[in-house]
Write an enzyme that holds these catalytic residues in place. Sequence first.
Site, PDB file in Angstrom:
ATOM      1  N   SER A  68       8.066  -2.792 -10.745  1.00  0.00           N
ATOM      2  CA  SER A  68       6.888  -2.590  -9.872  1.00  0.00           C
ATOM      3  C   SER A  68       7.214  -1.971  -8.524  1.00  0.00           C
ATOM      4  O   SER A  68       6.285  -1.600  -7.796  1.00  0.00           O
ATOM      5  CB  SER A  68       6.159  -3.911  -9.655  1.00  0.00           C
ATOM      6  OG  SER A  68       5.493  -4.286 -10.826  1.00  0.00           O
ATOM      7  N   LYS A  71       5.543   1.248  -8.027  1.00  0.00           N
ATOM      8  CA  LYS A  71       4.121   1.370  -7.669  1.00  0.00           C
ATOM      9  C   LYS A  71       3.941   1.953  -6.262  1.00  0.00           C
ATOM     10  O   LYS A  71       2.912   2.558  -5.949  1.00  0.00           O
ATOM     11  CB  LYS A  71       3.441   0.007  -7.796  1.00  0.00           C
ATOM     12  CG  LYS A  71       3.396  -0.499  -9.246  1.00  0.00           C
ATOM     13  CD  LYS A  71       2.915  -1.924  -9.335  1.00  0.00           C
ATOM     14  CE  LYS A  71       2.930  -2.435 -10.780  1.00  0.00           C
ATOM     15  NZ  LYS A  71       2.635  -3.866 -10.888  1.00  0.00           N
ATOM     16  N   TYR A 196       2.636   4.773 -17.083  1.00  0.00           N
ATOM     17  CA  TYR A 196       2.903   3.511 -16.370  1.00  0.00           C
ATOM     18  C   TYR A 196       4.212   2.868 -16.849  1.00  0.00           C
ATOM     19  O   TYR A 196       5.041   2.440 -16.040  1.00  0.00           O
ATOM     20  CB  TYR A 196       1.709   2.557 -16.559  1.00  0.00           C
ATOM     21  CG  TYR A 196       1.988   1.182 -16.012  1.00  0.00           C
ATOM     22  CD1 TYR A 196       2.008   0.945 -14.629  1.00  0.00           C
ATOM     23  CD2 TYR A 196       2.278   0.112 -16.863  1.00  0.00           C
ATOM     24  CE1 TYR A 196       2.302  -0.312 -14.121  1.00  0.00           C
ATOM     25  CE2 TYR A 196       2.559  -1.145 -16.355  1.00  0.00           C
ATOM     26  CZ  TYR A 196       2.574  -1.347 -14.995  1.00  0.00           C
ATOM     27  OH  TYR A 196       2.877  -2.585 -14.481  1.00  0.00           O
ATOM     28  N   TYR A 249       2.515  -9.814  -4.448  1.00  0.00           N
ATOM     29  CA  TYR A 249       1.502 -10.552  -5.219  1.00  0.00           C
ATOM     30  C   TYR A 249       1.102 -11.847  -4.532  1.00  0.00           C
ATOM     31  O   TYR A 249       0.914 -11.862  -3.324  1.00  0.00           O
ATOM     32  CB  TYR A 249       1.983 -10.770  -6.656  1.00  0.00           C
ATOM     33  CG  TYR A 249       2.525  -9.487  -7.222  1.00  0.00           C
ATOM     34  CD1 TYR A 249       1.666  -8.423  -7.470  1.00  0.00           C
ATOM     35  CD2 TYR A 249       3.877  -9.289  -7.409  1.00  0.00           C
ATOM     36  CE1 TYR A 249       2.137  -7.215  -7.930  1.00  0.00           C
ATOM     37  CE2 TYR A 249       4.368  -8.079  -7.871  1.00  0.00           C
ATOM     38  CZ  TYR A 249       3.487  -7.056  -8.128  1.00  0.00           C
ATOM     39  OH  TYR A 249       3.961  -5.863  -8.575  1.00  0.00           O
ATOM     40  N   VAL A 267       9.849  -6.923 -11.181  1.00  0.00           N
ATOM     41  CA  VAL A 267      10.440  -7.973 -12.022  1.00  0.00           C
ATOM     42  C   VAL A 267      11.854  -7.639 -12.512  1.00  0.00           C
ATOM     43  O   VAL A 267      12.493  -8.466 -13.153  1.00  0.00           O
ATOM     44  CB  VAL A 267       9.548  -8.373 -13.232  1.00  0.00           C
ATOM     45  CG1 VAL A 267       8.273  -9.038 -12.780  1.00  0.00           C
ATOM     46  CG2 VAL A 267       9.266  -7.173 -14.130  1.00  0.00           C
TER      47      VAL A 267
HETATM   48  O1  DON Z   1       3.920  -4.130 -16.313  1.00  0.00           O
HETATM   49  C1  DON Z   1       4.728  -5.031 -16.109  1.00  0.00           C
HETATM   50  O2  DON Z   1       4.458  -6.204 -16.294  1.00  0.00           O
HETATM   51  C2  DON Z   1       6.086  -4.630 -15.596  1.00  0.00           C
HETATM   52  N1  DON Z   1       6.451  -3.347 -16.093  1.00  0.00           N
HETATM   53  C3  DON Z   1       6.099  -4.569 -14.095  1.00  0.00           C
HETATM   54  C4  DON Z   1       5.721  -5.852 -13.446  1.00  0.00           C
HETATM   55  C5  DON Z   1       6.359  -6.078 -12.135  1.00  0.00           C
HETATM   56  O3  DON Z   1       7.435  -5.607 -11.828  1.00  0.00           O
HETATM   57  C6  DON Z   1       5.671  -7.025 -11.267  1.00  0.00           C
HETATM   58  N2  DON Z   1       6.482  -7.314 -10.123  1.00  0.00           N
HETATM   59  N3  DON Z   1       6.896  -8.259  -9.603  1.00  0.00           N
END
Ligand code: DON
Length: 313
Positions: A68, A71, A196, A249, A267
């Site tokens: 993320s 983003k 994405y 978040y 993540v």
């Molecule tokens: O879409 C997802 O769930 C992961 N590719 C990215 C989520 C993420 O990194 C949230 N961050 N803390």
Amino acid sequence: MATSTRFQPVLDEIAAAMQPLLGQAGTVASYIPALARVDARQFGIALRTCDGEEAAAGDADTPFSIQSVSKLFTLTLAMQAVGDALWERIGREPSGNPFNSLVQLENEQGKPRNPFINAGAIAVADRLVSHARAEGGSAKARILALMASLAGEPVGFDEEVARSEAETGFRNVALANFMKSFGKLDNDVAEVLDTYFHQCALRMSCRQLARAAGYLCRDGAHPIDGEAAITSERQTRRINALMLTCGTYDAAGDVAFSIGLPCKSGVGGGIVAVVPDRLTLSVWSPALDATGNSLLGMKALEMFVARTGLSVF
Ligand code: DON
């Protein structure tokens, strides 16, 4: 590249303090199978000042899945591409919910709360797909080109991670279909998700990320050549504001309280933080806390702020 004599000892001290804690607490993200295999006992930290000095310690040159954190960069591309029209489809409020929550999206007729939750980033990807197509290009190629330019070297997608997400990203498929059902996505769901999943699968090191985010501490000026504007001053302020309020978040309040810097986490265990007008900082350690943020990464940022007194507050 000149080494920062002021900050190198600070990063060395932080990396040494993290060593005994490696693998002691937190868990590596397991809902994406390719990420579950990453060794949790790793820690890296790097920074780049607005003057172009750098410092790095620990596993600062090990590439990881930025997830993320991407983003931030796709939001930047979308701001460049469509300007304020972006906010017709995406809000700017903290969600107070997990990053992949479905409930809020249903209640709010498919308009994501902000560009950093998964739904918001999928809506951003939709804008990028439309814009690239109108100009005869591809959104994925534009993402790679931006990252290579910002990092000053080639950057690639980890195709295994992208495939792993595509095979198991059922919640993201649900979020995208929800938005499509509300008429909030213009493009084919599969194409938007492919973009994405690939942006999340970008592989970069702490050193590359600290460099790449450099425009965010320099009023939008390109981190390496300093001339070309990546974002306007106004857009840069807005990205930093969103990072502070929404970048981690439902931990954003706690992060503002204990660290006080605009941050964006992923993540994969990476976090990018901005000290406006001073420097950008990147930390990485794969084991996560309950909110999906890197446990040691957050500890390291707290330590950095305590040692240097650098915070926006
Ligand atoms: O879409 C997802 O769930 C992961 N590719 C990215 C989520 C993420 O990194 C949230 N961050 N803390």
